[in-house]
Design a protein around this motif. Sequence first.
Motif, short mmCIF file in Angstrom:
data_model
loop_
_atom_site.label_atom_id
_atom_site.label_comp_id
_atom_site.label_asym_id
_atom_site.label_seq_id
_atom_site.Cartn_x
_atom_site.Cartn_y
_atom_site.Cartn_z
N VAL A 107 29.59 -13.10 35.93
CA VAL A 107 30.29 -11.89 36.04
C VAL A 107 31.21 -10.53 36.36
O VAL A 107 32.47 -10.73 35.85
CB VAL A 107 29.17 -10.26 35.48
CG1 VAL A 107 29.59 -9.15 34.85
CG2 VAL A 107 28.02 -10.69 34.90
N ALA A 108 31.29 -11.01 37.79
CA ALA A 108 32.11 -10.68 38.69
C ALA A 108 31.66 -10.99 40.09
O ALA A 108 30.77 -10.86 40.24
CB ALA A 108 32.37 -9.06 39.06
N ALA A 109 32.80 -11.33 40.52
CA ALA A 109 32.49 -11.49 42.58
C ALA A 109 33.29 -10.57 43.28
O ALA A 109 34.73 -10.11 42.70
CB ALA A 109 32.49 -13.22 42.59
N ILE A 110 32.87 -10.27 44.33
CA ILE A 110 34.23 -10.27 45.31
C ILE A 110 33.96 -10.40 47.35
O ILE A 110 33.06 -10.86 47.42
CB ILE A 110 34.05 -8.47 45.84
CG1 ILE A 110 34.55 -7.35 46.58
CG2 ILE A 110 32.55 -8.12 46.49
CD1 ILE A 110 34.13 -5.90 47.22
N SER A 111 34.67 -10.73 47.38
CA SER A 111 35.18 -11.89 48.74
C SER A 111 34.89 -10.93 49.88
O SER A 111 35.60 -9.66 50.38
CB SER A 111 36.62 -12.09 48.64
OG SER A 111 36.54 -12.84 50.02
N TRP A 112 33.93 -10.75 50.70
CA TRP A 112 33.70 -9.59 51.53
C TRP A 112 34.38 -9.43 52.50
O TRP A 112 34.50 -8.48 53.58
CB TRP A 112 32.09 -10.59 52.07
CG TRP A 112 31.35 -8.88 52.54
CD1 TRP A 112 30.69 -8.90 53.47
CD2 TRP A 112 30.76 -7.83 50.80
NE1 TRP A 112 29.82 -7.72 53.52
CE2 TRP A 112 29.56 -7.17 52.21
CE3 TRP A 112 30.62 -8.40 50.27
CZ2 TRP A 112 29.27 -6.51 51.63
CZ3 TRP A 112 30.99 -6.89 49.47
CH2 TRP A 112 29.30 -6.56 50.02
N ILE A 113 35.01 -10.66 52.80
CA ILE A 113 36.27 -10.66 54.00
C ILE A 113 37.56 -10.27 53.51
O ILE A 113 38.42 -9.37 54.07
CB ILE A 113 36.33 -12.13 54.88
CG1 ILE A 113 34.94 -12.30 55.01
CG2 ILE A 113 37.47 -12.40 56.20
CD1 ILE A 113 35.22 -13.89 55.51
N GLY A 114 38.24 -10.90 52.35
CA GLY A 114 39.72 -10.07 52.34
C GLY A 114 39.63 -9.27 50.98
O GLY A 114 40.79 -8.51 50.80
N GLY A 115 38.39 -8.78 50.68
CA GLY A 115 38.22 -7.40 49.26
C GLY A 115 39.19 -8.36 48.40
O GLY A 115 38.89 -7.42 47.03
N SER A 116 38.80 -9.36 47.54
CA SER A 116 39.80 -10.00 46.46
C SER A 116 38.61 -9.84 45.61
O SER A 116 37.04 -9.65 46.11
CB SER A 116 40.21 -11.60 46.46
OG SER A 116 41.49 -11.90 47.46
N LEU A 117 38.99 -9.96 44.09
CA LEU A 117 38.24 -9.32 43.24
C LEU A 117 38.15 -10.05 41.96
O LEU A 117 39.80 -10.84 41.32
CB LEU A 117 38.26 -7.74 41.92
CG LEU A 117 38.19 -6.85 43.89
CD1 LEU A 117 38.19 -5.07 43.43
CD2 LEU A 117 36.49 -6.60 44.52
N TYR A 118 36.52 -10.57 42.01
CA TYR A 118 37.07 -11.47 40.58
C TYR A 118 35.82 -11.19 39.09
O TYR A 118 35.47 -10.85 39.79
CB TYR A 118 36.67 -13.21 41.11
CG TYR A 118 37.21 -13.05 42.08
CD1 TYR A 118 36.52 -13.10 43.77
CD2 TYR A 118 38.20 -14.14 42.59
CE1 TYR A 118 36.96 -13.62 44.93
CE2 TYR A 118 39.17 -14.64 43.25
CZ TYR A 118 38.72 -14.45 44.74
OH TYR A 118 39.66 -14.43 45.75
N TYR A 119 36.84 -11.55 37.85
CA TYR A 119 36.19 -11.41 36.91
C TYR A 119 35.80 -12.31 35.81
O TYR A 119 36.68 -13.05 35.57
CB TYR A 119 36.18 -9.58 35.96
CG TYR A 119 36.54 -8.40 37.15
CD1 TYR A 119 37.54 -8.24 38.06
CD2 TYR A 119 35.14 -8.07 37.33
CE1 TYR A 119 37.76 -6.76 38.53
CE2 TYR A 119 36.18 -6.52 38.32
CZ TYR A 119 36.23 -5.91 39.15
OH TYR A 119 36.36 -5.31 39.61
N ALA A 120 34.68 -12.20 35.08
CA ALA A 120 35.37 -12.57 34.03
C ALA A 120 36.05 -12.26 32.89
O ALA A 120 35.98 -11.26 33.04
CB ALA A 120 33.52 -13.79 33.08
N ASP A 121 36.56 -12.98 32.02
CA ASP A 121 37.34 -12.48 30.79
C ASP A 121 36.74 -11.65 30.58
O ASP A 121 37.07 -10.42 29.36
CB ASP A 121 37.73 -13.96 30.28
CG ASP A 121 38.84 -14.68 30.63
OD1 ASP A 121 39.18 -15.71 30.64
OD2 ASP A 121 38.96 -14.61 32.25
N SER A 122 35.49 -12.11 29.43
CA SER A 122 34.83 -11.07 28.77
C SER A 122 33.94 -9.40 29.23
O SER A 122 34.66 -8.78 28.51
CB SER A 122 33.07 -11.49 28.74
OG SER A 122 32.59 -12.04 29.67
N VAL A 123 34.52 -9.65 30.90
CA VAL A 123 34.27 -8.40 30.93
C VAL A 123 35.69 -7.74 31.72
O VAL A 123 35.53 -6.21 32.18
CB VAL A 123 33.27 -7.76 32.44
CG1 VAL A 123 31.66 -8.74 31.20
CG2 VAL A 123 34.02 -8.84 33.61
#
Length: 124
Positions: free
Chosen positions: A47-63
């Motif tokens: 669904v989603a993820a966050i890079s704990w060090i850099g703070g980058s955010l990632y999402y599935a296309d569906s959300v």
Amino acid sequence: QVQLVESGGGLVQTGDSLRLSCAVSGRTFSVYMGWFRQAPGKEREFVAAISWIGGSLYYADSVKGRFTISSDNAKNTLYLQMISLKPEDTAVYYCASKRTSDGYYRDFNTYDAWGQGTLVTVPS
């Protein structure tokens, strides 16, 4: 050892919002923290993820555009804000921790700690 406890799931209507929380205790360092979900009869999906060090955010296309992952490091808590919920969002939502950079952050097999899950139901 890290412990993850999700909360905030429930029964909502199409178009409603929910915020899921994941309390983190124990080993608090992770490379990634993520949310996955599993609908009945389907595989667990990213669904989603966050890079704990850099703070980058990632999402599935569906959300993308509807869900927002965030963290409050002072409270050791991970959040998933969900808006414009749809029936296809119905699933058990899991919080997960990935302590290495090995493997792909979208692959649930690379995460080494999981919460018990919280159910989100959006009736059609």
